[in-house]
Scaffold this motif. Structure first.
Motif, PDB file in Angstrom:
ATOM      1  N   CYS A 413       0.800  -1.230   0.000  1.00 50.81           N
ATOM      2  CA  CYS A 413       0.000   0.000   0.000  1.00 50.81           C
ATOM      3  C   CYS A 413       0.830   1.275   0.000  1.00 50.81           C
ATOM      4  CB  CYS A 413      -0.935   0.017   1.209  1.00 50.81           C
ATOM      5  SG  CYS A 413      -2.174  -1.291   1.159  1.00 50.81           S
ATOM      6  N   GLY A 414       2.038   1.250   0.536  1.00 54.13           N
ATOM      7  CA  GLY A 414       2.852   2.463   0.587  1.00 54.13           C
ATOM      8  C   GLY A 414       3.857   2.396   1.726  1.00 54.13           C
ATOM      9  N   ILE A 415       4.318   3.555   2.130  1.00 57.39           N
ATOM     10  CA  ILE A 415       5.347   3.662   3.170  1.00 57.39           C
ATOM     11  C   ILE A 415       4.765   4.355   4.400  1.00 57.39           C
ATOM     12  CG2 ILE A 415       7.567   4.701   3.763  1.00 57.39           C
ATOM     13  CD1 ILE A 415       8.319   4.455   0.788  1.00 57.39           C
ATOM     14  N   ILE A 416       5.055   3.784   5.563  1.00 58.47           N
ATOM     15  CA  ILE A 416       4.693   4.451   6.817  1.00 58.47           C
ATOM     16  C   ILE A 416       5.986   4.699   7.611  1.00 58.47           C
ATOM     17  CG2 ILE A 416       2.389   3.450   6.865  1.00 58.47           C
ATOM     18  CD1 ILE A 416       4.794   2.105   9.395  1.00 58.47           C
ATOM     19  N   TYR A 417       5.899   5.565   8.592  1.00 61.55           N
ATOM     20  CA  TYR A 417       7.068   5.887   9.410  1.00 61.55           C
ATOM     21  C   TYR A 417       6.756   5.615  10.872  1.00 61.55           C
ATOM     22  CZ  TYR A 417       9.131   8.025   5.289  1.00 61.55           C
ATOM     23  OH  TYR A 417       9.656   8.224   4.041  1.00 61.55           O
ATOM     24  N   LEU A 418       7.691   4.938  11.537  1.00 57.38           N
ATOM     25  CA  LEU A 418       7.533   4.662  12.960  1.00 57.38           C
ATOM     26  C   LEU A 418       7.728   5.931  13.772  1.00 57.38           C
ATOM     27  CD1 LEU A 418       9.547   1.303  13.207  1.00 57.38           C
ATOM     28  CD2 LEU A 418       7.146   1.665  12.584  1.00 57.38           C
ATOM     29  N   ALA A 419       7.481   5.832  15.062  1.00 57.83           N
ATOM     30  CA  ALA A 419       7.601   7.000  15.934  1.00 57.83           C
ATOM     31  C   ALA A 419       9.021   7.554  15.949  1.00 57.83           C
ATOM     32  CB  ALA A 419       7.162   6.635  17.351  1.00 57.83           C
ATOM     33  N   ASN A 420      10.014   6.672  15.748  1.00 57.90           N
ATOM     34  CA  ASN A 420      11.411   7.128  15.741  1.00 57.90           C
ATOM     35  C   ASN A 420      11.865   7.597  14.361  1.00 57.90           C
ATOM     36  OD1 ASN A 420      11.667   4.773  14.313  1.00 57.90           O
ATOM     37  ND2 ASN A 420      13.094   3.783  15.735  1.00 57.90           N
ATOM     38  N   GLY A 421      10.945   7.590  13.373  1.00 62.30           N
ATOM     39  CA  GLY A 421      11.268   8.067  12.032  1.00 62.30           C
ATOM     40  C   GLY A 421      11.700   6.994  11.055  1.00 62.30           C
ATOM     41  N   ASP A 422      11.842   5.735  11.515  1.00 60.57           N
ATOM     42  CA  ASP A 422      12.257   4.656  10.620  1.00 60.57           C
ATOM     43  C   ASP A 422      11.162   4.346   9.595  1.00 60.57           C
ATOM     44  OD1 ASP A 422      14.626   4.465  11.907  1.00 60.57           O
ATOM     45  OD2 ASP A 422      14.201   2.583  12.956  1.00 60.57           O
ATOM     46  N   GLU A 423      11.590   4.043   8.380  1.00 61.65           N
ATOM     47  CA  GLU A 423      10.659   3.756   7.286  1.00 61.65           C
ATOM     48  C   GLU A 423      10.264   2.285   7.278  1.00 61.65           C
ATOM     49  OE1 GLU A 423      11.678   3.079   2.756  1.00 61.65           O
ATOM     50  OE2 GLU A 423      11.690   5.252   3.184  1.00 61.65           O
ATOM     51  N   ARG A 424       8.989   2.017   6.965  1.00 61.06           N
ATOM     52  CA  ARG A 424       8.512   0.653   6.827  1.00 61.06           C
ATOM     53  C   ARG A 424       7.617   0.517   5.606  1.00 61.06           C
ATOM     54  NH1 ARG A 424      11.979   0.036   9.898  1.00 61.06           N
ATOM     55  NH2 ARG A 424      11.997  -1.015  11.945  1.00 61.06           N
ATOM     56  N   LEU A 425       7.648  -0.662   4.978  1.00 63.03           N
ATOM     57  CA  LEU A 425       6.756  -0.974   3.864  1.00 63.03           C
ATOM     58  C   LEU A 425       5.444  -1.490   4.452  1.00 63.03           C
ATOM     59  CD1 LEU A 425       9.272  -2.962   1.597  1.00 63.03           C
ATOM     60  CD2 LEU A 425       8.869  -0.486   1.705  1.00 63.03           C
ATOM     61  N   ALA A 426       4.328  -0.896   4.022  1.00 60.33           N
ATOM     62  CA  ALA A 426       3.029  -1.217   4.620  1.00 60.33           C
ATOM     63  C   ALA A 426       2.166  -2.033   3.662  1.00 60.33           C
ATOM     64  CB  ALA A 426       2.309   0.061   5.010  1.00 60.33           C
ATOM     65  N   TYR A 427       1.439  -3.010   4.220  1.00 56.20           N
ATOM     66  CA  TYR A 427       0.597  -3.911   3.450  1.00 56.20           C
ATOM     67  C   TYR A 427      -0.775  -4.045   4.118  1.00 56.20           C
ATOM     68  CZ  TYR A 427       5.093  -5.516   1.475  1.00 56.20           C
ATOM     69  OH  TYR A 427       6.324  -5.587   0.889  1.00 56.20           O
ATOM     70  N   GLN A 428      -1.762  -4.423   3.317  1.00 59.83           N
ATOM     71  CA  GLN A 428      -3.089  -4.663   3.855  1.00 59.83           C
ATOM     72  C   GLN A 428      -3.750  -5.793   3.075  1.00 59.83           C
ATOM     73  OE1 GLN A 428      -5.832  -1.329   3.687  1.00 59.83           O
ATOM     74  NE2 GLN A 428      -7.051  -2.120   5.379  1.00 59.83           N
ATOM     75  N   LYS A 429      -4.588  -6.556   3.768  1.00 53.12           N
ATOM     76  CA  LYS A 429      -5.388  -7.587   3.113  1.00 53.12           C
ATOM     77  C   LYS A 429      -6.779  -7.553   3.711  1.00 53.12           C
ATOM     78  CE  LYS A 429      -5.629 -12.542   2.101  1.00 53.12           C
ATOM     79  NZ  LYS A 429      -4.967 -13.861   2.262  1.00 53.12           N
ATOM     80  N   CYS A 430      -7.787  -7.486   2.828  1.00 52.58           N
ATOM     81  CA  CYS A 430      -9.180  -7.467   3.275  1.00 52.58           C
ATOM     82  C   CYS A 430      -9.912  -8.633   2.646  1.00 52.58           C
ATOM     83  CB  CYS A 430      -9.860  -6.153   2.863  1.00 52.58           C
ATOM     84  SG  CYS A 430      -8.993  -4.661   3.362  1.00 52.58           S
ATOM     85  N   HIS A 431     -10.558  -9.437   3.450  1.00 53.87           N
ATOM     86  CA  HIS A 431     -11.364 -10.546   2.922  1.00 53.87           C
ATOM     87  C   HIS A 431     -12.742 -10.011   2.519  1.00 53.87           C
ATOM     88  CE1 HIS A 431      -8.716 -13.821   3.183  1.00 53.87           C
ATOM     89  NE2 HIS A 431      -8.700 -13.967   4.499  1.00 53.87           N
TER      90      HIS A 431
END
Length: 431
Positions: A413-431
């Motif tokens: 889905c995109g990129i999110i940032y943790l509270a400390n500023g680190d980048e993470r790849l974000a995913y989602q799945k909906c049934h």
């Protein structure tokens, strides 16, 4: 992607096939003049062992240094009980493959089948070759035609495409048995991709070749009748062999269910913390070995974080073992399963959530021991039985987790940032 990786990756299946062909040619040279004496066989075995050792160095040391993606595949030997379970599945596959090849070939032309006859002298001659075919060739061929060729690719579609290419090349290598060898190779490749461990493919290959030798003994002892075609190579066993293969497959499933599926998931308790932290350390070690050097640093996740999960009733452990014979269950994995909202998911960049309206659950801190196969699948089954809308994130260097997330149908889905500023790849799945 560095320049060398960019050049080599697209042609790795071809390079692996050529490399494998050269090794197979070299290991067969001692008997190229038709002399199949014991000394020539032993020399061939020694050459094959040397080829296996060389290839093992390539897949263990060289390939991962060029292709980071190769680190997502394990070379760890399965437990003996699991190995036996996989071997017991091979006869049923051998029977099935024979009928598949017979059926497909019959669509093109009439297949001439005749009884397979074996004399004691013929069997003695073939037994020396069987040592190589059962114990050595499967290891060398799977390392070359599956591990070397497929492991450089991260995306599932690319892995399957490489698997198809190698199956066709493997079939060409076997000439008279093109169709059967290609089908076998396709199965071995898919098993390798699914388990991320080459030894499961090797065990199926070993079991398949062992079955061919045992059928020769079966015929020599006149225990039944086996029908065979030499071009293409097709072996159709009698009813007794088919029934025995089905029985062995049932036993195999019982063994594998006991050793792979005897797991339970429950809420974590304070008393579990020492074991949970051991699991976390094992997970960090896997990350570092696979090239993920930055995720979970500075003591994260700490005991405080785990306790916080528990206080929210969102910390869960995966236990293995059935408690029989007074043997205690062992914690082999941990994860957090927490309800929305997740503060770090309030903003997403370079994309959007599939569903940003409905409540969801988030999965964090997945950790397990390296020999606990199928943990991610168990976790996903558990989570989706409780919520149909799930989000998860991971580090860009965590290729193993990305593979598992995408394998289980999540959408990037995109990129999110943790509270400390680190980048993470974000995913989602909906049934």
């Amino acid at each position: 992607m560095n320049k060398l990786e960019h050049i080599l990756k697209p042609i790795m299946p071809i390079l692996a096939a050529v490399y494998g062909l050269i090794l197979i040619y070299v290991t067969a040279m001692p008997m190229a003049d038709g002399n199949e004496s014991l000394s020539r066989h032993i020399l061939s075995w020694l050459l094959t062992l040397a080829a296996i050792a060389l290839t093992f160095v390539l897949v263990r040391r060289v390939e991962p240094s060029v292709f980071t993606e190769a680190k997502q595949f394990s070379l760890k030997l399965p437990k003996p009980a699991i190995a036996i379970g996989v071997l017991l599945l091979a006869p049923l596959w051998g029977v099935t493959e024979g009928y598949i090849v017979y059926g497909l070939t019959s669509l093109i032309h009439t297949v001439q089948m005749e009884p397979l006859n074996y004399t004691p002298d013929e069997l003695r001659e073939d037994l020396l070759a069987s040592v190589h075919a059962i114990l050595l060739a499967p290891v060398l061929e799977e390392l070359c035609y599956r591990q070397l060729a497929i492991s450089p690719f991260q995306r599932r579609m690319a892995q399957v495409l490489a698997c198809v290419v190698m199956a066709l090349l493997f079939g060409i290598l076997h000439v008279r048995n093109f169709l059967g060898a290609s089908i076998d190779a396709m199965l071995y490749g898919l098993v390798f991709i699914w388990t991320r461990n080459i030894w499961f493919a090797v065990l199926l290959h070993v079991g398949h070749n062992l079955m061919a030798t045992l059928l020769a003994v079966y015929c020599m002892l006149d225990l039944g009748e086996i029908q065979m075609s030499k071009t293409p190579v097709i072996i159709l066993p009698d009813t007794k062999v088919v029934v025995a293969a089905v029985v062995m497959a049932v036993v195999s499933l019982i063994i594998l269910k006991k050793h792979l599926m005897s797991r339970t998931i429950r809420e974590a308790k304070t008393a579990d913390i020492p074991e949970i932290m051991q699991v976390m350390e094992a997970a960090k070690k896997i990350m570092r070995q696979s090239g993920n050097m930055h995720q979970w640093g500075d003591g994260y996740p700490s005991e405080t974080v785990i306790i916080s999960d528990m206080e929210k009733h969102g910390g869960f452990v995966i236990e293995e073992g059935d408690g029989e014979d007074q043997s205690p269950k062992k914690i082999v994995g941990y994860f957090a399963f927490l309800p929305s909202p997740e503060p770090t998911y309030s903003m997403i960049y370079d994309g959007e959530w599939l569903d940003d309206v409905k409540p969801y659950h988030v999965v964090h801190r997945i950790a397990s021991y390296p020999d606990a196969h199928g943990i991610f699948s168990d976790i996903m089954d558990f989570c989706f039985s409780r919520d149909a809308n799930i989000r998860i994130d991971t580090h860009k260097d965590n290729l193993i987790m990305q593979h598992n997330i995408e394998k289980h149908g999540f959408t990037y889905c995109g990129i999110i940032y943790l509270a400390n500023g680190d980048e993470r790849l974000a995913y989602q799945k909906c049934h």
